[in-house]
Design a protein around this motif. Structure first.
Motif, short mmCIF file in Angstrom:
data_model
loop_
_atom_site.label_atom_id
_atom_site.label_comp_id
_atom_site.label_asym_id
_atom_site.label_seq_id
_atom_site.Cartn_x
_atom_site.Cartn_y
_atom_site.Cartn_z
N ILE A 20 -21.73 29.23 93.54
CA ILE A 20 -23.03 28.63 93.21
C ILE A 20 -23.87 28.44 94.48
CG2 ILE A 20 -24.17 26.58 92.28
CD1 ILE A 20 -21.71 26.23 90.45
N VAL B 193 -27.20 21.21 92.41
CA VAL B 193 -26.17 21.24 91.37
C VAL B 193 -25.44 19.91 91.42
CG1 VAL B 193 -24.56 22.42 92.92
CG2 VAL B 193 -24.14 22.40 90.44
N ILE C 27 -17.68 26.62 93.10
CA ILE C 27 -18.68 25.83 93.82
C ILE C 27 -19.29 26.67 94.94
CG2 ILE C 27 -19.09 23.79 95.22
CD1 ILE C 27 -16.88 22.38 93.71
N SER D 229 -21.91 26.06 86.74
CA SER D 229 -22.01 24.60 86.89
C SER D 229 -21.65 23.91 85.59
CB SER D 229 -23.42 24.22 87.33
OG SER D 229 -24.36 24.47 86.30
N ARG E 112 -25.98 28.63 86.88
CA ARG E 112 -26.13 27.57 85.87
C ARG E 112 -24.90 27.53 84.95
NH1 ARG E 112 -31.47 26.82 82.23
NH2 ARG E 112 -32.00 25.43 83.96
N VAL F 162 -27.49 22.28 86.79
CA VAL F 162 -28.34 22.80 87.87
C VAL F 162 -29.77 22.34 87.62
CG1 VAL F 162 -29.32 24.90 88.85
CG2 VAL F 162 -26.88 24.76 88.43
N LEU G 31 -22.26 17.82 90.23
CA LEU G 31 -20.90 18.08 89.75
C LEU G 31 -20.08 16.79 89.76
CD1 LEU G 31 -20.16 21.36 91.73
CD2 LEU G 31 -20.76 21.17 89.31
#
Length: 722
Positions: free
Chosen positions: A349, A447, A346, A426, A423, A433, A449
């Motif tokens: 990203i 993003v 995480i 994720s 991407r 994303v 999640l």
């Protein structure tokens, strides 16, 4: 409605011929084609002959009817004895020896509609119908009269003429049959050729499919080779790059003493900056290769969003450039619960989103937000007021090695792997994303999640046994005997040693302490001054140093005159330093570094040079095993990539040797590994360090690892600490 055109009596042989002639004439007047005329005439002739032959006489009625459809109808009625085996004839089960019944079957096939009724009392009635072509409306009375007039004017031919006509029809039928046979032969030949072509095509398709499968396998193999190559080469690149970064750090650390000129410092900083950029590119390539090969390891755990944002804030605040007035803002929805996911991925990203936002935002703000999108999903978004992205380019930016062309893009170089990697990460975490952007206004990268990623639960279960734990040091723990009054607060020597590797034995009285001394080897004892002031002459011995810490004032503690006692008011840092000093006199600290790379050993020695440890070096796995057995170090730093033996083999050999199985091992390598990679081995490393870590982080991780190994806690800056 039925309109009768003509009636013919069947009493003689020539009447059968007349029925045939009239059937053909009427069919011609009604517009039937020649072939259909012949079919109608033949069917009527067969039924009329049956009426004459088996019933002596009968009657044929020719008419047009519109029920159920507009058709030419012929009714042939006789007064005979009926047909006994009619059902067998109609179902095709009748076997005729004299031809009886064949006329009925043949006529039935020639007409569109055929019905027959037969009984011994009433005789036999056969109704034949042929649908009239190219006409739907009923015949008017004047049209019926016209047809009847035409029939009256037509004189039937004699039997000889009818025979010639029938022969001509037969010859015509034979020609048509021959033409159809030739047509069928041509079609069969064409079908045979087509079948051969289809067979050849099928063989070609099979060969093509095989070739496609082979090419697919080749592409898959090439992809695997590419991924292995990228993974191998990035590991190979990472080692010298880390060495460059560490050596530049060592060189720059001497700048305070003016050993390097300002120009040299500037040159070294250029080298370091270039190495950092190259290292970042290599890391992106390695992550991409791992994702393509399906070898990315997920490390699930609880994720506190506030702590995650705190780390990101601390990381990016120093990167804000004074010449660009950009404000970095973090916002958290208070309703976000504790997440269960991979915090590292995480963060990776979000680091990509934030770095891109800061890179392409000249002024304004970059806002990082976290909100609860639903009960099951949380959304992280990075909103900037930068240059924006056109709609046609918003899909391209997620393609690997794609970089948009523009003034700011040319200034900010990169690999074009960051967003594609984000991407894929994720999706690995069960999310997705998205991007919204408008040129000149800004961009929003988000993003989505899951709050609890269920697909990671099994991974966590597999990794529970592979976690890095704190092992028992290779020698017995040093006893630390602590006596405390009943009213002593929690900040006592016993609580100070919760995270140390000493064996703490608590006692509530000096009498019990004296009994315990008799069963202990050389030890360090800590007493509260309230006890020690009365018994210090008899308690302190040559083999048992005593550290006295007190809740009382310094004035009272100064009353002690025994120089063998170490006395100071309650001070955790002082206490642990003193305890480590005493233990260091008893047990010298030896650190063994097993690494084939001389630069890596040099960098690690430089980090440990100000500690009180004796540094031992081994240039490979075999030499490292020998030195570990002979010198019995307190801890081993182990590289995983060595020419003679891999680090995994060395670790397995250490754990299988009774002399070295209890020595704590710290993995220090450029190879990215996880605790789960060591599950198959009997022993786990106590820590896994990366050679890529910056100096401050590396020092902190090494310090923590040494404490887990039971050595003196060091801040690795030349001063001993906790």
């Amino acid at each position: 409605m039925e309109r009768i055109l003509l009636t013919v009596s069947i009493s003689y042989e020539q009447d059968v011929v007349l029925c045939r002639q009239r059937a053909r004439q009427i069919a011609a007047l009604l517009g039937f084609e020649l072939q259909e005329q012949t079919r109608v005439a033949t069917a009527v002739s067969e039924i009329a002959r049956n009426a004459f032959r088996y019933a002596v006489s009968g009657k044929a009625t020719f008419s047009v009817t519109d029920s159920p459809t507009l058709s030419f109808q012929i009714r042939i009625q006789d007064r005979g004895k009926g047909i006994q085996n009619l059902d067998e004839i109609l179902t095709g089960r009748h076997e005729s020896k004299n031809g009886m019944g064949l006329g009925i079957s043949g006529s039935r096939r020639l007409m569109d509609s055929f019905s027959i009724e037969s009984s011994p009392d009433t005789g036999t009635l056969v109704v034949l119908r042929k649908n009239i072509p190219f006409r739907k409306e009923q015949f008017r009375p004047d049209e019926i009269a016209l047809l009847a007039g035409e029939l009256a004017k037509t004189i039937p031919n004699d039997a000889f003429s009818e025979l010639r006509q029938q022969n001509a029809e037969l010859a015509q039928a034979m020609r048509i049959l021959q033409e159809r046979e030739e047509e069928l032969t041509t079609q069969r030949n064409s079908l045979h050729i087509l079948n051969e072509e289809l067979a050849n095509t099928n063989r070609g398709v099979v060969a093509l499919n095989k070739e496609l499968e082979e090419r697919a396998e080749a592409i898959k193999y090439a992809g695997e080779i590419k991924s292995r190559f990228l993974s191998h080469m990035t590991h190979e690149f990472r080692t010298p790059l880390n060495s460059i970064l560490s050596l530049t750090r060592i060189l720059l650390s001497t700048c305070d003493s003016d050993e390097l000129s300002l120009e040299r410092q500037k040159q070294i900083m250029f080298v370091r900056k270039s190495a950092e950029q190259l290292s970042e590119m290599i890391n992106d390539m390695l992550d991409t290769a791992k994702l393509e090969a399906g070898r990315v390891e997920v490390q699930p755990g609880d994720v506190e969003v506030a702590e995650l944002f705190g780390s990101l804030r601390a990381m990016f605040r120093p990167l804000l450039r004074p010449e660009h007035p950009v404000e970095l803002i973090f916002e958290i929805d208070e309703s976000i619960p504790l997440l269960y996911s991979d915090e590292g991925k995480i963060a990776q990203i979000l680091r990509n989103f934030i770095s891109n936002a800061l890179k392409f935002t000249v002024e304004g703000e970059v806002r990082v937000k976290a909100r609860l999108a639903s009960d099951d999903f949380v959304e992280f978004s990075v909103i900037d007021t930068g240059i924006g992205i056109s709609l046609k380019d918003q899909d391209r930016i997620f393609q690997e090695f794609t970089q948009l062309d523009g003034p700011m893009q040319r200034l900010s170089k990169g690999t074009g792997l960051g967003l594609p990697l984000a991407r894929r990460l994720s999706e690995l975490l069960g999310g997705q994303v998205s991007v919204q952007s408008e040129p000149g206004v800004g961009s929003t990268f988000a993003v989505l999640l899951p709050v609890r990623c269920s697909q990671l639960l099994s991974v966590a279960e597999r990794q529970v046994s592979g976690g890095v734990s704190r092992p028992t040091p290779n020698s017995q723990p040093v006893n630390s005997f602590v006596t405390t009054p009943h009213n002593m607060p929690d900040s006592t020597p016993a609580s100070y040693m919760d995270k140390e590797t000493f064996q703490s034995i608590a006692s509530r009285s000096l009498a019990r302490a004296r009994l315990a001394f008799q069963n202990l080897s050389k030890s360090a004892s800590a007493l509260d001054t309230a006890f020690s002031l009365n018994v210090e002459p008899g308690l302190s011995t040559e083999s048992t140093p005593i550290i006295v810490i007190s809740l009382m004032s310094g004035e009272r503690t100064e009353r002690s005159s025994d120089t063998r006692l170490s006395i100071k008011p309650n001070d955790q840092i002082w206490f642990l330093k003193k305890l480590h000093d005493i233990v260091g006199e008893i047990r010298p600290n030896r650190v063994l570094i097993i690494d084939d790379d001389e630069i890596s050993r040099y960098i690690l020695v430089d980090l440990l040079k100000d500690s009180s440890c004796t540094i031992l070096e081994a240039k490979g796995g075999k030499e490292g095993l020998q030195r570990a057995s002979e010198d019995q170090p307190q801890v081993i730093f182990l590289d995983l990539r060595m020419p003679d033996m891999s680090g995994f083999e060395v670790l397995a050999a250490l754990k299988n040797n009774p002399d070295t199985k209890d020595i704590p091992v710290i993995v220090n390598s450029s190879v990215r590994v996880a605790p789960a990679d060591f599950v198959a081995l009997e022993g786990q490393p106590i820590a896994i360090l990366s050679k890529e870590l910056p100096q401050d982080m590396a020092a902190e991780r090494i310090q923590e690892a040494l404490r887990h190994a039971g050595l003196i806690g060091l801040d690795l800056t030349g001063e001993q600490g906790i």
